[in-house]
Design an enzyme around this catalytic site. Structure first.
Site, mmCIF file in Angstrom:
data_model
loop_
_atom_site.group_PDB
_atom_site.id
_atom_site.type_symbol
_atom_site.label_atom_id
_atom_site.label_comp_id
_atom_site.label_asym_id
_atom_site.label_seq_id
_atom_site.Cartn_x
_atom_site.Cartn_y
_atom_site.Cartn_z
ATOM 1 N N GLU A 1 62.923 -34.218 28.527
ATOM 2 C CA GLU A 1 62.523 -35.440 27.833
ATOM 3 C C GLU A 1 63.474 -35.706 26.669
ATOM 4 O OE1 GLU A 1 58.460 -37.311 25.822
ATOM 5 O OE2 GLU A 1 58.772 -35.136 25.811
ATOM 6 N N LYS B 1 56.476 -43.455 30.321
ATOM 7 C CA LYS B 1 55.501 -42.500 29.817
ATOM 8 C C LYS B 1 54.214 -43.263 29.535
ATOM 9 C CE LYS B 1 55.072 -38.677 26.528
ATOM 10 N NZ LYS B 1 55.768 -37.917 25.463
ATOM 11 N N CYS C 1 56.062 -35.190 29.850
ATOM 12 C CA CYS C 1 55.489 -34.325 28.817
ATOM 13 C C CYS C 1 53.972 -34.496 28.666
ATOM 14 C CB CYS C 1 56.213 -34.575 27.504
ATOM 15 S SG CYS C 1 55.965 -33.259 26.278
#
Length: 538
Positions: free
Chosen positions: A269, A346, A380
């Site tokens: 990331e 995300k 993440c």
């Protein structure tokens, strides 16, 4: 003078992901009064059992579609409803060890009924059942004439009996009976949205004449080999003097992974934050994001070039980008070796991201079709929300890539434990890639902690600890492992536990409030169309 052969007008073949939009448009034409499938749901139907979904094309336009899955006798013959048996339309309860074929979608363009498209699709189903030595086909056929005949019969079972004996005619049921299907009874409240059938369906079976019904099934899933080589790059955060040096650092690991003939490489990331290290003045968080956004065309172009030149699929970590609407999003760019470029936002920014960079969450999550099958990307924090991984796996993903960036061991362990849980509960592989080291003069990149890993379900075919490979913590390195996708098929069908198949769809399911492809979805949402089953049900 040589005559040119005319292109064939009608073709029936296995459905592929590129047919998804055409299938959705077909469903809208066939059932205008019922909610449509989302594109994600149709992807799941095809990806979860590619051999069991068929399309009919007329003049290169999708005019017919059917979906099936393999299930056990106990599941096929027990009382059930459409949502429960189809996993809310995705077909995720397909079992490679199932001895019966279950048909749960059939749609034919009403303007082309005279071409016997429904009959052709049913022939494909029967051929598939015979080819796989299955005991037969079970369907829940619509009863569209029941609503009109309710005052003349004593209930849905009586209606079915009168159609079977020829006292009444039903367009769908009569078609099924003509195709050698036998009635087992009525499935009450099978699909409440089907107003013409008052929600009910006829439980019907076609028995394969080439299989002895008294013979005990031995449907063992072959332990074949469907090998994929995965590489995860645990990358050192370091200052660079220019964009070219940054790309050289990335390309080094792409080159190495390609030399080892890896199919995928995943980077961490916030991969692009080192590009801020050579700025001559201190940038505010918003100035930093705008600076990074300016690199987006060059970065994606380089990822595409490397994927093609090195013949490898690249999950390019993530790159903060300001979208056209002004929102700042954290986006994973995925460059495939066929030359295509994909992006995954995300969904859940962390409180830290929202505070420092004003990053907003995305609203779209779907699988990416690759030459190794559909994959998913969770950036993440997204790995800590189980419904996201479940959505990807429902669409057919067998590998989920997780680029992450954590500053402490505590933060890392949250991501690590959640990724292992996602691998277990979804019976899939999860590949983690994180940053190590530090990046002075770049806000929010002071220290990093990572131990990248390739994680597996915990069952007999897999590594003892559910870890196919893992990096040494906090050291820049490339970690690789070969995984066998066929082991996932075995585990889902015959494993010690079968999480996907054993979900209680009679109690719960996940619905997304809006279809990520809403611009193309006639119903404006992912409400299952389920069990439309025309012209003949199932």
């Amino acid at each position: 003078m040589t005559k040119t052969a005319r292109q064939r007008l009608l073709e029936v073949r296995a459905a592929v992901p590129s047919d998804v939009r055409g299938i959705q448009r077909l469903i809208a034409r066939v059932y205008p009064g019922m909610p449509n499938y989302s594109l994600a749901t149709i992807r799941g139907q095809i990806n979860n059992f590619p051999n069991g979904c068929f399309v009919a094309l007329y003049d290169n336009k999708v005019v017919g579609y059917c979906a099936t899955m393999r299930v056990s006798k106990a599941m096929a013959f027990a009382a059930h409803d459409w949502e429960e048996i189809t996993a809310n339309g995705f077909g995720t309860r397909h079992s490679a060890a199932g001895e019966w074929l279950y048909g749960y979608e059939m749609a034919v363009d009403p303007k082309l009924r005279g071409l016997r498209i429904g009959q052709r699709l049913y022939d494909e189903r029967k051929e598939l059942a015979e080819e796989l030595d299955l005991h037969g086909i079970v369907i829940a056929g619509r009863m569209p004439g029941y609503a009109r005949a309710r005052r003349r019969v004593e209930g849905p079972a009586d209606y079915l009996d009168k159609v079977v004996t020829g006292k009444l005619r039903d367009q769908v049921l009569s078609f099924q009976l003509k195709n050698q299907f036998e009635p087992l009874g009525v499935l009450e409240n099978y699909l409440p949205e089907d107003k013409q059938s008052v929600g009910h369906a006829a439980h019907l079976v076609w028995r394969n004449p080439y299989v002895d019904p008294d013979e005990a099934p031995e449907m063992r899933v072959p332990r074949g080999v469907e090998s994929v080589r995965l590489a995860t790059c645990q990358l050192q955060a370091r200052a660079v003097k220019d964009f070219e040096e940054f790309i050289r650092n990335i390309e080094y690991f792409v080159d190495v992974a390609a030399d080892y003939r890896s199919d995928f490489i995943v980077f961490p990331e916030l991969l692009s934050l080192p590009l801020l290290s050579y700025e001559t003045k201190k940038l505010s968080p918003i100035e930093a994001i705008d600076k990074l956004t300016g690199y987006t065309p060059r970065l994606t172009k380089e990822l595409e070039r490397m994927a093609l030149e090195y013949n490898i699929n690249i999950i390019g970590g993530s790159h903060p980008t300001r979208a056209e609407d002004g929102d700042i999003q954290n986006i994973a760019y995925v460059a495939l070796r066929d030359g295509s470029l994909h992006r995954q936002e995300k969904i859940h920014p962390t409180p830290n991201e929202a505070f420092w960079w004003n990053i907003k969450g995305g609203d779209s999550l779907d699988v990416i079709q690759t030459d190794c099958g559909p994959i998913g990307v969770l950036i993440c924090y997204d790995s800590e929300f189980p419904e996201l991984a479940r959505r990807l796996v429902d669409q057919g993903a067998r590998i989920i890539f997780v680029p992450f960036c954590t500053d402490s061991r505590l933060g890392y362990m949250r991501v690590r434990y959640c990724c292992q849980a996602r691998a277990i509960e979804n019976q899939c592989y999860v590949v983690m890639s994180g940053n190590v080291g530090n990046l002075p003069n770049v806000d929010n990149m002071d220290i990093q902690y990572a131990q990248s890993a390739i994680l597996t379900p915990c069952d007999l075919p897999f590594a003892r600890d559910g870890i196919a490979a893992e990096s040494t913590e906090n050291v820049e390195t490339l970690t690789m492992a070969d995984v066998n996708l066929a082991d996932l098929s075995w585990a889902r069908a015959e494993g010690t536990v079968r999480n996907l198949r054993d979900r209680r769809f009679d109690l719960y399911h996940i619905d997304w409030d809006s279809d990520p492809d809403h611009a193309h979805a006639p119903s404006g949402g992912p409400v299952p169309a389920g069990g439309h089953n025309a012209p003949g049900g199932g």
